[in-house]
Design a protein around this motif. Sequence first.
Motif: not given
Length: 112
Positions: A41, A44-45, A48, A51-52, A71
């Motif tokens: 987590s 991956i968190g 995310i 990347s945003l 990323a």
Amino acid sequence: MRDPKKSAGGAHGRRGSKGSAPAASDPSNDGGYNAGMAVFSYIIGGIIVWSLIGWGLDYLWGTRWIVLAGALLGAVGGFYLSHMHGLTSSRKNADERHAPGAPSQDGEDNAK
């Protein structure tokens, strides 16, 4: 302040014999799974979120590469956070469940 998870077993004693299963609240039962999910987590968190952020900066500045840098930064940052929280180490010195990494002090092999 005492840890309620640690004091729960010691204050009331353990039921059953040595062969019985330990209590469900024992942190040693699910440490591997929980640590793996936490590492997953974090990474991956981080990917995310960063990347945003990179996508938003790409949109504002008209570029196309910042999302990829975000990323990569998120993955590295997630691994760093999981390492700092002690989730990525393979040896547990407190439990003494793993074999020591060095030979014994007397130089003899203790394996039977």
